[in-house]
Design a protein around this motif. Structure first.
Motif, PDB file in Angstrom:
ATOM      1  N   TRP A 140      -0.420  13.812   0.617  1.00 28.47           N
ATOM      2  CA  TRP A 140       0.244  13.033   1.596  1.00 28.47           C
ATOM      3  C   TRP A 140       2.230  12.785   1.913  1.00 28.47           C
ATOM      4  CZ3 TRP A 140      -2.905   9.161  -0.669  1.00 28.47           C
ATOM      5  CH2 TRP A 140      -4.442   8.940  -0.308  1.00 28.47           C
ATOM      6  N   ALA A 153      -1.623   3.378   5.109  1.00 28.84           N
ATOM      7  CA  ALA A 153      -0.932   2.104   4.597  1.00 28.84           C
ATOM      8  C   ALA A 153      -1.679   0.524   5.891  1.00 28.84           C
ATOM      9  CB  ALA A 153       0.339   1.722   3.659  1.00 28.84           C
ATOM     10  N   SER A 176      -1.020  14.246  -4.288  1.00 32.94           N
ATOM     11  CA  SER A 176      -1.487  13.512  -3.583  1.00 32.94           C
ATOM     12  C   SER A 176      -2.140  14.186  -2.100  1.00 32.94           C
ATOM     13  CB  SER A 176      -1.363  12.205  -2.738  1.00 32.94           C
ATOM     14  OG  SER A 176      -0.337  12.316  -1.771  1.00 32.94           O
ATOM     15  N   ILE A 209       0.140   7.815  -6.666  1.00 31.45           N
ATOM     16  CA  ILE A 209      -0.872   9.139  -6.718  1.00 31.45           C
ATOM     17  C   ILE A 209      -0.393  10.452  -6.909  1.00 31.45           C
ATOM     18  CG2 ILE A 209      -3.083   9.930  -5.882  1.00 31.45           C
ATOM     19  CD1 ILE A 209      -3.178   7.569  -4.200  1.00 31.45           C
ATOM     20  N   GLU A 239       2.053   1.971  -3.371  1.00 30.26           N
ATOM     21  CA  GLU A 239       0.476   1.951  -4.628  1.00 30.26           C
ATOM     22  C   GLU A 239       0.018   3.384  -4.034  1.00 30.26           C
ATOM     23  OE1 GLU A 239      -1.104   0.243  -6.963  1.00 30.26           O
ATOM     24  OE2 GLU A 239       1.130  -0.664  -6.289  1.00 30.26           O
ATOM     25  N   LEU A 240       0.138   3.986  -3.190  1.00 33.02           N
ATOM     26  CA  LEU A 240       0.050   4.966  -2.571  1.00 33.02           C
ATOM     27  C   LEU A 240       1.116   6.402  -2.440  1.00 33.02           C
ATOM     28  CD1 LEU A 240      -1.248   4.622   0.973  1.00 33.02           C
ATOM     29  CD2 LEU A 240      -2.960   5.674  -0.791  1.00 33.02           C
ATOM     30  N   ILE A 258       1.368   8.368   4.742  1.00 24.15           N
ATOM     31  CA  ILE A 258       1.378   7.678   3.523  1.00 24.15           C
ATOM     32  C   ILE A 258       1.490   6.137   4.920  1.00 24.15           C
ATOM     33  CG2 ILE A 258       2.230   6.693   1.443  1.00 24.15           C
ATOM     34  CD1 ILE A 258       2.729   9.072   0.747  1.00 24.15           C
ATOM     35  N   TYR A 265       1.133  -1.485   0.121  1.00 22.57           N
ATOM     36  CA  TYR A 265       0.090   0.053   0.166  1.00 22.57           C
ATOM     37  C   TYR A 265       0.830   1.271   0.185  1.00 22.57           C
ATOM     38  CZ  TYR A 265      -4.378  -2.480   0.787  1.00 22.57           C
ATOM     39  OH  TYR A 265      -5.363  -3.662   0.642  1.00 22.57           O
ATOM     40  N   THR A 266       2.058   1.207   0.657  1.00 19.69           N
ATOM     41  CA  THR A 266       3.226   2.227   0.630  1.00 19.69           C
ATOM     42  C   THR A 266       3.470   3.112  -1.076  1.00 19.69           C
ATOM     43  OG1 THR A 266       3.911   1.847   2.902  1.00 19.69           O
ATOM     44  CG2 THR A 266       5.082   3.536   1.530  1.00 19.69           C
ATOM     45  N   ASN A 318      -5.141   0.517   6.198  1.00 22.06           N
ATOM     46  CA  ASN A 318      -5.596  -0.499   4.724  1.00 22.06           C
ATOM     47  C   ASN A 318      -5.083  -1.777   5.233  1.00 22.06           C
ATOM     48  OD1 ASN A 318      -6.587   1.672   3.882  1.00 22.06           O
ATOM     49  ND2 ASN A 318      -5.733   1.428   2.454  1.00 22.06           N
TER      50      ASN A 318
END
Length: 270
Positions: A92, A101, A90, A87, A83-84, A97, A80-81, A104
């Motif tokens: 963030w 993550a 963002s 973006i 993938e975020l 982030i 997730y880190t 999630n």
């Protein structure tokens, strides 16, 4: 000083057991750092016997539930880190982030029930590819894991198993930590052979259920579903010096399915 030496000796023993399983018995990852050495030895004995009869069996993970779930969580967070971070704009920062993550990852683990181990001695965990968002990184944690409460205390583990046998929740002879490992390996063997969908195995399960005496001929837990029926039968066959009819038939059918899988015939000794 003596206590420190003893702790180091136990650590060395557990590391040797883990290394042997990984080097010689097709175990992808074995981690017994938080185990009672006697429980680790029971795991080793169970895997060796299973591999002797089912040489193609591969167990990707052996260890504690805490270690397994922590590994899965770390893989989720890493995924997730990344993938975020992809973006654009963002807004963030790195800490934000990371926090998202972790949220999630914890949500997914909760949804899968991996954060609820109350009443669980051990489990056989398989993560299908279609629910693994990491693209397969979680596969290394599929396998057999034991609740830390019992993995770390062989005496408490044994006491609990003895009670389960006494009330007929578990089969005769299955009053040791070894029997729990065998039960979970029974699930692994079932998965490898797809035994739960075999007509003859289904017939055995339905016969037992129609007779209404599961706790007397195998165990109370065996009537949960056919997968537990198979695992209970395999466990009794391994641990009862005189395995009863259903345990024997389950084991023999697993052997037949294994031979069929390898393109060979199985001959039952008279």
């Amino acid at each position: 000083i003596e206590n420190s030496v003893g702790n180091q000796d136990m650590k060395d023993i557990k590391e040797e057991i883990a290394k042997d399983l990984m080097d010689n018995y097709d175990v992808g990852k074995a981690d017994f750092h938080d185990f009672d050495p006697d429980v680790a030895s029971s795991v080793s004995d169970a895997v060796r016997d299973a591999k002797n009869d089912f040489p193609d069996l591969e167990v990707k993970f052996l260890g504690s539930i805490d270690t397994q779930v922590a590994g899965i969580r770390d893989e989720y967070i890493d995924y997730y880190t990344k993938e975020l971070a992809k973006i654009p704009n963002s807004g963030w920062n790195e800490d934000e982030i990371r926090s998202i993550a972790e949220h999630n990852a914890d949500k997914l683990i909760s949804n899968w029930g991996l954060d609820d181990t109350d009443g669980t001695f051990a489990w056989s965990l398989h993560i299908p590819e279609n629910v693994d968002p990491t693209g397969g990184n979680l596969d290394q944690y599929t396998g057999v894991a034991i609740n830390n409460t019992y993995a770390s205390d062989c005496e408490a583990f044994t006491d609990a198993k003895q009670e389960e046998v006494r009330i007929k929740h578990k089969p005769i002879g299955c009053d040791t930590p070894r029997a729990t490992i065998d039960h979970e390996l029974g699930h692994e063997i079932d998965n490898m052979l797809d035994a739960c969908h075999d007509e003859k195995m289904i017939g055995l399960y339905e016969e037992m259920m129609s007779n209404g005496n599961a706790q007397d001929v195998l165990s109370g837990y065996s009537q949960t579903n056919i997968k537990e029926f198979i695992a209970e039968g395999y466990s009794e066959y391994r641990n009862n010096p005189q395995p009863r009819e259903y345990a024997t038939k389950i084991y023999e059918r697993l052997m037949q399915l294994n031979q069929r899988r390898k393109g060979r015939f199985f001959w039952k000794k008279k």
